[in-house]
Design a protein around this motif. Structure first.
Motif, PDB file in Angstrom:
ATOM      1  N   ALA A   3      32.683  81.564 -91.911  1.00  0.00           N
ATOM      2  CA  ALA A   3      34.031  81.675 -91.360  1.00  0.00           C
ATOM      3  C   ALA A   3      34.403  80.415 -90.584  1.00  0.00           C
ATOM      4  CB  ALA A   3      34.131  82.898 -90.449  1.00  0.00           C
ATOM      5  N   LEU A   4      35.608  79.910 -90.840  1.00  0.00           N
ATOM      6  CA  LEU A   4      36.165  78.723 -90.175  1.00  0.00           C
ATOM      7  C   LEU A   4      35.367  77.452 -90.448  1.00  0.00           C
ATOM      8  CD1 LEU A   4      37.214  80.102 -86.654  1.00  0.00           C
ATOM      9  CD2 LEU A   4      38.477  80.145 -88.808  1.00  0.00           C
ATOM     10  N   LEU A   5      34.465  77.495 -91.434  1.00  0.00           N
ATOM     11  CA  LEU A   5      33.636  76.326 -91.717  1.00  0.00           C
ATOM     12  C   LEU A   5      34.478  75.144 -92.175  1.00  0.00           C
ATOM     13  CD1 LEU A   5      30.702  75.333 -91.868  1.00  0.00           C
ATOM     14  CD2 LEU A   5      30.667  76.031 -94.278  1.00  0.00           C
ATOM     15  N   ASP A   6      35.552  75.446 -92.917  1.00  0.00           N
ATOM     16  CA  ASP A   6      36.385  74.381 -93.479  1.00  0.00           C
ATOM     17  C   ASP A   6      37.565  74.004 -92.585  1.00  0.00           C
ATOM     18  OD1 ASP A   6      34.789  74.341 -95.773  1.00  0.00           O
ATOM     19  OD2 ASP A   6      35.892  76.030 -96.631  1.00  0.00           O
ATOM     20  N   CYS A 390      27.231  96.425 -82.342  1.00  0.00           N
ATOM     21  CA  CYS A 390      27.733  97.270 -83.423  1.00  0.00           C
ATOM     22  C   CYS A 390      27.739  96.434 -84.701  1.00  0.00           C
ATOM     23  CB  CYS A 390      29.126  97.800 -83.098  1.00  0.00           C
ATOM     24  SG  CYS A 390      30.429  96.535 -83.103  1.00  0.00           S
ATOM     25  N   ARG A 391      27.835  97.100 -85.846  1.00  0.00           N
ATOM     26  CA  ARG A 391      27.735  96.380 -87.115  1.00  0.00           C
ATOM     27  C   ARG A 391      28.797  95.285 -87.238  1.00  0.00           C
ATOM     28  NH1 ARG A 391      24.983  98.004 -91.443  1.00  0.00           N
ATOM     29  NH2 ARG A 391      23.579  98.667 -89.777  1.00  0.00           N
ATOM     30  N   ARG A 392      30.003  95.561 -86.743  1.00  0.00           N
ATOM     31  CA  ARG A 392      31.096  94.575 -86.825  1.00  0.00           C
ATOM     32  C   ARG A 392      30.731  93.296 -86.073  1.00  0.00           C
ATOM     33  NH1 ARG A 392      36.775  94.581 -87.336  1.00  0.00           N
ATOM     34  NH2 ARG A 392      37.828  93.060 -86.022  1.00  0.00           N
ATOM     35  N   HIS A 393      30.217  93.432 -84.846  1.00  0.00           N
ATOM     36  CA  HIS A 393      29.928  92.250 -84.041  1.00  0.00           C
ATOM     37  C   HIS A 393      28.561  91.660 -84.356  1.00  0.00           C
ATOM     38  CE1 HIS A 393      33.152  94.140 -81.410  1.00  0.00           C
ATOM     39  NE2 HIS A 393      33.661  93.019 -81.887  1.00  0.00           N
ATOM     40  N   HIS A 394      27.686  92.448 -84.960  1.00  0.00           N
ATOM     41  CA  HIS A 394      26.428  91.906 -85.479  1.00  0.00           C
ATOM     42  C   HIS A 394      26.745  90.905 -86.597  1.00  0.00           C
ATOM     43  CE1 HIS A 394      22.030  92.928 -86.800  1.00  0.00           C
ATOM     44  NE2 HIS A 394      22.226  91.647 -86.603  1.00  0.00           N
ATOM     45  N   LEU A 396      29.644  89.447 -87.009  1.00  0.00           N
ATOM     46  CA  LEU A 396      30.402  88.346 -86.402  1.00  0.00           C
ATOM     47  C   LEU A 396      29.447  87.280 -85.864  1.00  0.00           C
ATOM     48  CD1 LEU A 396      33.433  87.638 -85.444  1.00  0.00           C
ATOM     49  CD2 LEU A 396      32.616  88.372 -83.203  1.00  0.00           C
ATOM     50  N   LYS A 397      28.351  87.700 -85.268  1.00  0.00           N
ATOM     51  CA  LYS A 397      27.379  86.765 -84.692  1.00  0.00           C
ATOM     52  C   LYS A 397      26.729  85.896 -85.769  1.00  0.00           C
ATOM     53  CE  LYS A 397      22.883  86.773 -82.297  1.00  0.00           C
ATOM     54  NZ  LYS A 397      22.036  86.385 -83.429  1.00  0.00           N
ATOM     55  N   HIS A 398      26.432  86.502 -86.914  1.00  0.00           N
ATOM     56  CA  HIS A 398      25.666  85.790 -87.939  1.00  0.00           C
ATOM     57  C   HIS A 398      26.540  85.053 -88.972  1.00  0.00           C
ATOM     58  CE1 HIS A 398      21.648  87.123 -86.817  1.00  0.00           C
ATOM     59  NE2 HIS A 398      22.141  88.327 -86.609  1.00  0.00           N
ATOM     60  N   MET A 412      25.022  88.652 -71.400  1.00  0.00           N
ATOM     61  CA  MET A 412      25.316  87.992 -72.675  1.00  0.00           C
ATOM     62  C   MET A 412      26.429  86.966 -72.477  1.00  0.00           C
ATOM     63  SD  MET A 412      23.243  89.296 -74.814  1.00  0.00           S
ATOM     64  CE  MET A 412      22.028  90.570 -74.464  1.00  0.00           C
ATOM     65  N   GLU A 413      26.170  85.741 -72.896  1.00  0.00           N
ATOM     66  CA  GLU A 413      27.159  84.670 -72.790  1.00  0.00           C
ATOM     67  C   GLU A 413      27.611  84.296 -74.194  1.00  0.00           C
ATOM     68  OE1 GLU A 413      26.744  81.285 -69.896  1.00  0.00           O
ATOM     69  OE2 GLU A 413      26.628  80.143 -71.782  1.00  0.00           O
ATOM     70  N   TRP A 414      28.819  84.716 -74.526  1.00  0.00           N
ATOM     71  CA  TRP A 414      29.386  84.450 -75.849  1.00  0.00           C
ATOM     72  C   TRP A 414      30.253  83.197 -75.805  1.00  0.00           C
ATOM     73  CZ3 TRP A 414      28.763  87.339 -80.385  1.00  0.00           C
ATOM     74  CH2 TRP A 414      28.072  88.544 -80.247  1.00  0.00           C
ATOM     75  N   THR A 415      30.156  82.385 -76.838  1.00  0.00           N
ATOM     76  CA  THR A 415      31.009  81.198 -76.972  1.00  0.00           C
ATOM     77  C   THR A 415      31.824  81.343 -78.244  1.00  0.00           C
ATOM     78  OG1 THR A 415      29.342  79.829 -75.870  1.00  0.00           O
ATOM     79  CG2 THR A 415      31.072  78.692 -77.108  1.00  0.00           C
ATOM     80  N   SER A 416      33.143  81.226 -78.118  1.00  0.00           N
ATOM     81  CA  SER A 416      34.042  81.423 -79.255  1.00  0.00           C
ATOM     82  C   SER A 416      34.181  80.146 -80.070  1.00  0.00           C
ATOM     83  CB  SER A 416      35.415  81.859 -78.750  1.00  0.00           C
ATOM     84  OG  SER A 416      36.103  80.750 -78.197  1.00  0.00           O
ATOM     85  N   PRO A 417      34.800  80.215 -81.252  1.00  0.00           N
ATOM     86  CA  PRO A 417      35.000  79.005 -82.064  1.00  0.00           C
ATOM     87  C   PRO A 417      35.814  77.929 -81.359  1.00  0.00           C
ATOM     88  CG  PRO A 417      35.319  80.963 -83.412  1.00  0.00           C
ATOM     89  CD  PRO A 417      35.191  81.442 -81.986  1.00  0.00           C
TER      90      PRO A 417
END
Length: 444
Positions: A3-6, A390-394, A396-398, A412-417
């Motif tokens: 996701a968002l790689l390009d 949850c499966r959705r955010h699991h 999302l992480k990977h 938990m410290e999350w960093t967004s795109p």
């Protein structure tokens, strides 16, 4: 990670600007909704003042209807809808002014305000409402409304004039079952009963439905291997739950669906209740001051349940887990059981309570346990490297540029795109904590 790689640098800058603009727009919308509530509250007070001038016996009811009709006509909205909005606005503005002000400043949303007001509706004293508002607003500013609901209920219990056990004894007299007719030959069966029983009924139906789906899948695969015929069962879990409920109510057993060996009929309900050990004690065994501040038990970490039910469940269950918490901070230290099994999984479920992505409220028992640093690259299978997603955010992480690091204390410290950082702290467990003077107090 695809996701968002390009995405180009310019597109990422645009995304960051959009996120900031939407944040400002949302704060503005909530501020304007607070302003609307203020005007509706004034309209409600005006109706009551007019009624008082004429000493009307209806206490302003007709005046409120008249003004609601005027406002509804100009807004092309039902006067009944306007009347409900006026009542809700008056409750927010007059009884919880600090919450209203926080929404007006854009610090919390209208949804946060509704959660806070709903949970604190039983608080009678104005000073207690002020204390409740002051305690819950800092949490509202960092939590989503669905997460805030459980915290607000827990906090409101500290200021409520009666305990949940006392209210439950009264509410039990209102248990009932009723039917509402729908369209296309359908109807709905409702029940209002003790939460532990309702959740237990739903869990047993869910276990049975999933077991039946698994059995159907095995039979289908076996028929494919043997070259035989198989009558496909395409029902969803919701449909199977409804059919099983009809079976159980009408015949006492899942006669229309059970296997030859009766496995479905042997499935028992499961519910998760957390209860401080001081709550389990007899009232006579506690100091009076302690009894007043001991928090109630909670069902699935969300719904307060009465002490009598919690004690009965604890006394009759075959085994229950002990969650050891820090006496000052309330942090989960360890989980054990008389017959230890899957120790780490239970510990993390007790610590996390729900998905650890910001604003997600999916219960931990429905989540995946994920290694922060992958086991395949040497990541340890331990408390400091595992968390519930949850499966959705699991996924999302990977599969996306979102990144998470676990800090000390299970933070938990999350960093967004776009490079923003979001902190998710483990929720406070349903326990008691002590100040340095050893005074028992309820957690928030």
């Amino acid at each position: 990670m695809t996701a968002l790689l390009d995405a180009t640098d310019a597109q990422m800058v645009t995304l960051a600007d959009l996120v900031t603009s939407l944040q400002v727009a949302e704060a503005t919308v909530n501020s304007m909704m607070a302003a609307r509530d203020g005007l509706l509250a004034i309209a409600s007070r005006l109706a009551i003042d007019i009624a008082r001038q004429g000493d009307h016996p209806d206490r302003g009811d007709h005046s409120i209807r008249t003004i609601a009709a005027e406002i509804g006509a100009v807004q092309h909205v039902s006067d009944r809808t306007i009347e409900r909005r006026m009542a809700a606005a008056e409750l927010l503005v007059d009884r919880f002014p600090a919450v209203w002000a926080a929404q007006g400043a854009g610090r919390i949303s209208a949804a946060h305000s509704r959660v806070i007001v709903d949970a604190g509706a039983r608080i009678e004293s104005s000073s207690d409402r002020e204390g409740y508002s002051a305690a819950i607003l800092p949490l509202a500013e960092v939590e989503s409304p669905n997460r805030l609901r459980a915290l607000a209920r827990r906090m409101a219990e500290r200021f409520a004039p009666t305990t949940v056990s006392e209210r439950h004894r009264t509410s039990r007299a209102q248990r009932r079952v009723w039917v509402t007719d729908g369209e296309d030959g359908m109807a709905a069966l409702h029940t209002h009963a003790p939460a532990a029983l309702v959740h237990g009924m739903f869990d047993r139906l869910s276990q049975m439905a999933h077991a039946l789906r698994a059995e159907n899948l095995r039979a289908k695969r076996q028929a494919a291997r043997d070259g035989g015929e198989y009558e496909s069962d395409d029902r969803t879990v919701d449909e199977i739950r409804a059919d099983l409920l009809a079976d159980l109510v009408l015949s006492g057993r899942p006669t229309g669906h059970d296997s030859d060996d009766g496995l479905l009929g042997e499935i028992l309900a499961r519910i998760e209740v957390t209860v401080p050990v001081t709550t389990l004690m007899d009232d006579d065994a506690r100091e009076e001051s302690d009894a007043e501040t001991t928090p109630p038990a909670e069902l699935d970490g969300v719904i307060p349940i009465d002490v009598d039910t919690a004690r009965r469940l604890a006394g009759q269950t075959k085994g229950w887990e002990r969650v050891l918490t820090h006496p000052i901070s309330g942090r989960v230290l360890a989980v054990d059981r008389y017959r230890p099994s899957r120790h780490l999984r239970r510990h993390l479920r007790a610590r996390d309570q729900r998905c650890r992505f910001p604003a997600c409220g999916i219960p931990a028992r429905k989540c995946d346990l994920d290694h922060n640093h992958a086991a395949s690259t040497g990541g340890a299978t331990c408390e400091t490297n595992l968390a519930s997603f949850c499966r959705r955010h699991h996924i999302l992480k990977h599969q996306t540029p979102w990144h998470v690091e676990q800090r000390p204390g299970g933070v938990m410290e999350w960093t967004s795109p776009t490079g923003r950082t979001y902190i998710d702290t483990p929720p406070a467990p349903n326990t008691v904590t002590f100040t340095e003077s050893d005074t028992v107090r309820a957690p928030f």
